[in-house]
Write a protein that holds these residues in place. Structure first.
Motif, PDB file in Angstrom:
ATOM      1  N   THR A 166      14.957  26.079  -2.056  1.00 21.49           N
ATOM      2  CA  THR A 166      15.725  27.270  -2.467  1.00 21.49           C
ATOM      3  C   THR A 166      17.224  26.971  -2.275  1.00 21.49           C
ATOM      4  O   THR A 166      17.439  26.629  -0.909  1.00 21.49           O
ATOM      5  CB  THR A 166      15.204  28.558  -2.425  1.00 21.49           C
ATOM      6  OG1 THR A 166      14.887  28.368  -0.763  1.00 21.49           O
ATOM      7  CG2 THR A 166      13.972  28.951  -3.140  1.00 21.49           C
ATOM      8  N   ARG A 174      21.629  28.261  -2.746  1.00 16.97           N
ATOM      9  CA  ARG A 174      22.646  29.407  -3.378  1.00 16.97           C
ATOM     10  C   ARG A 174      24.054  28.876  -2.822  1.00 16.97           C
ATOM     11  O   ARG A 174      24.018  27.860  -2.253  1.00 16.97           O
ATOM     12  CB  ARG A 174      22.149  30.634  -2.457  1.00 16.97           C
ATOM     13  CG  ARG A 174      22.212  30.842  -1.084  1.00 16.97           C
ATOM     14  CD  ARG A 174      21.789  31.895  -0.456  1.00 16.97           C
ATOM     15  NE  ARG A 174      22.951  33.249  -1.002  1.00 16.97           N
ATOM     16  CZ  ARG A 174      22.915  34.589  -0.504  1.00 16.97           C
ATOM     17  NH1 ARG A 174      21.462  34.766   0.321  1.00 16.97           N
ATOM     18  NH2 ARG A 174      23.517  35.326  -0.832  1.00 16.97           N
ATOM     19  N   ASP A 181      17.403  27.916  -7.715  1.00 17.05           N
ATOM     20  CA  ASP A 181      18.198  29.066  -7.393  1.00 17.05           C
ATOM     21  C   ASP A 181      17.396  30.360  -7.991  1.00 17.05           C
ATOM     22  O   ASP A 181      17.034  30.248  -9.209  1.00 17.05           O
ATOM     23  CB  ASP A 181      19.462  28.971  -7.886  1.00 17.05           C
ATOM     24  CG  ASP A 181      20.563  30.406  -7.634  1.00 17.05           C
ATOM     25  OD1 ASP A 181      19.921  31.369  -7.621  1.00 17.05           O
ATOM     26  OD2 ASP A 181      21.506  29.891  -7.335  1.00 17.05           O
ATOM     27  N   VAL A 182      16.905  31.298  -7.213  1.00 17.48           N
ATOM     28  CA  VAL A 182      16.212  32.481  -7.743  1.00 17.48           C
ATOM     29  C   VAL A 182      16.835  33.198  -8.856  1.00 17.48           C
ATOM     30  O   VAL A 182      16.126  33.866  -9.603  1.00 17.48           O
ATOM     31  CB  VAL A 182      15.793  33.313  -6.483  1.00 17.48           C
ATOM     32  CG1 VAL A 182      14.932  32.614  -5.728  1.00 17.48           C
ATOM     33  CG2 VAL A 182      16.986  33.788  -5.960  1.00 17.48           C
ATOM     34  N   ARG A 183      18.225  32.795  -9.158  1.00 12.60           N
ATOM     35  CA  ARG A 183      18.819  33.575 -10.151  1.00 12.60           C
ATOM     36  C   ARG A 183      18.297  33.008 -11.502  1.00 12.60           C
ATOM     37  O   ARG A 183      18.455  33.381 -12.777  1.00 12.60           O
ATOM     38  CB  ARG A 183      20.281  33.260 -10.044  1.00 12.60           C
ATOM     39  CG  ARG A 183      20.820  34.140  -8.910  1.00 12.60           C
ATOM     40  CD  ARG A 183      22.348  34.050  -8.843  1.00 12.60           C
ATOM     41  NE  ARG A 183      22.758  32.740  -8.236  1.00 12.60           N
ATOM     42  CZ  ARG A 183      23.832  32.344  -8.407  1.00 12.60           C
ATOM     43  NH1 ARG A 183      24.865  33.003  -8.460  1.00 12.60           N
ATOM     44  NH2 ARG A 183      23.963  30.911  -7.690  1.00 12.60           N
ATOM     45  N   ASN A 206      16.756  42.180  -2.218  1.00 11.65           N
ATOM     46  CA  ASN A 206      18.093  41.832  -1.428  1.00 11.65           C
ATOM     47  C   ASN A 206      17.587  41.714   0.113  1.00 11.65           C
ATOM     48  O   ASN A 206      17.527  42.848   0.659  1.00 11.65           O
ATOM     49  CB  ASN A 206      19.006  43.268  -1.594  1.00 11.65           C
ATOM     50  CG  ASN A 206      20.241  42.834  -1.134  1.00 11.65           C
ATOM     51  OD1 ASN A 206      20.250  42.377   0.264  1.00 11.65           O
ATOM     52  ND2 ASN A 206      21.302  43.181  -1.706  1.00 11.65           N
ATOM     53  N   SER A 232      12.580  36.971  -2.269  1.00 11.81           N
ATOM     54  CA  SER A 232      12.190  36.887  -3.619  1.00 11.81           C
ATOM     55  C   SER A 232      11.088  35.653  -3.983  1.00 11.81           C
ATOM     56  O   SER A 232      10.109  35.726  -4.864  1.00 11.81           O
ATOM     57  CB  SER A 232      13.379  36.541  -4.579  1.00 11.81           C
ATOM     58  OG  SER A 232      14.487  37.556  -4.302  1.00 11.81           O
ATOM     59  N   HIS A 288      13.747  40.118  -7.682  1.00 11.75           N
ATOM     60  CA  HIS A 288      15.156  39.901  -6.799  1.00 11.75           C
ATOM     61  C   HIS A 288      14.996  40.924  -5.635  1.00 11.75           C
ATOM     62  O   HIS A 288      15.436  42.051  -5.849  1.00 11.75           O
ATOM     63  CB  HIS A 288      16.163  39.936  -7.899  1.00 11.75           C
ATOM     64  CG  HIS A 288      16.278  38.842  -8.819  1.00 11.75           C
ATOM     65  ND1 HIS A 288      16.517  37.631  -8.570  1.00 11.75           N
ATOM     66  CD2 HIS A 288      16.068  38.752 -10.111  1.00 11.75           C
ATOM     67  CE1 HIS A 288      16.609  36.642  -9.324  1.00 11.75           C
ATOM     68  NE2 HIS A 288      16.146  37.585 -10.431  1.00 11.75           N
ATOM     69  N   GLY A 309      17.134  33.536  -0.909  1.00 13.59           N
ATOM     70  CA  GLY A 309      15.966  34.072  -1.721  1.00 13.59           C
ATOM     71  C   GLY A 309      14.676  33.975  -1.627  1.00 13.59           C
ATOM     72  O   GLY A 309      13.708  34.071  -2.239  1.00 13.59           O
TER      73      GLY A 309
END
Length: 235
Positions: free
Chosen positions: A91, A93, A183-185, A209, A16, A207, A13
């Motif tokens: 970060t 994931r 986590d960027v989520r 990609n 982002s 966000h 991420g």
């Protein structure tokens, strides 16, 4: 002088995060895109391929207030020592999805850029990649624990193990009040709380990609179209 240091691996991420940090006022934020698009920046990083080089971080990162992605995040420990007041964001994931993204990056980035059918517009990007290739190889060797040749996808099991070791190492090396595992989520709230800034009202967290941007941008470059980094079309 850096105020925020990214310690995460590439493909976690980081695009982002670059957009988010710049939106929050911690920009410009250094990213690998800045190395690929700027020959002077590539030349500043190139000497760090050698362990004997003592980095002048103010010179290497001149003009930036934050950093994410390799090559800067590879030197997270050194940067944390050089900028003791800066906060660090790790970060993270899912490891399997991260490796899939790394595979896409290598297949659509270094591997294709070494092919013979390149448009003239790609000359600068390829030259910058070659300038920093020894550093990239050092990061792959030491960061991913891989001896795979440049542009070749490393072993999945060993690479994921290196990814997971990195997360543990960073968490164990920095005090909790200085480190955010992110986590960027999760969106704006934990990041803004950590950095002590207000959450942007009615504005979604960016966000981006990375894999899709890379693939589409390489396609445009292969066709001879101009592409601005971080891989946004140039009018």
């Amino acid at each position: 002088m850096l105020t925020v240091i990214g310690a995460g691996f590439p493909r976690t991420g980081t695009s982002s995060m670059k957009a988010a940090l710049e939106r929050l006022g911690f920009g410009p934020c250094h990213h690998m895109f800045d190395v690929g698009s700027n020959s002077d920046r590539a030349k500043r990083w190139a000497p760090l391929a050698s362990h004997d080089t003592v980095p002048d971080w103010e010179y290497v990162l001149e003009g930036f207030r934050s950093s994410v992605d390799w090559p800067a995040s590879f030197f997270w420990r050194e940067l944390a020592e050089a900028y003791p007041e800066a906060k660090v964001v790790l970060t993270v994931r899912d490891p399997q999805s991260w490796f899939a993204s790394m595979r896409t990056l290598i297949d659509n980035g270094p591997a294709r850029l070494q092919s013979e059918k390149l448009a003239p517009e790609m000359a600068g990007l390829v030259e910058n990649m070659m300038t920093t290739r020894p550093l990239l190889e050092r990061m792959i060797r030491e960061g991913l624990g891989s001896d795979s040749p440049f542009g070749v996808v490393p072993d999945e099991k060993e690479t994921i193990a290196a990814f997971e070791r990195h997360i543990v190492t960073v968490r164990e090396s920095l005090p909790a009040e200085r480190l955010l595992v992110f986590d960027v989520r999760e969106g704006w709230e934990p990041l803004c709380r950590f950095l002590g800034v207000d959450v942007p009202e009615e504005e979604p967290f960016p966000h981006l990609n990375d894999s899709k941007m890379m693939e589409e941008s390489i396609e445009r470059l292969m066709k001879g179209e101009k592409v601005g980094l971080p891989f946004h079309p140039v009018e």
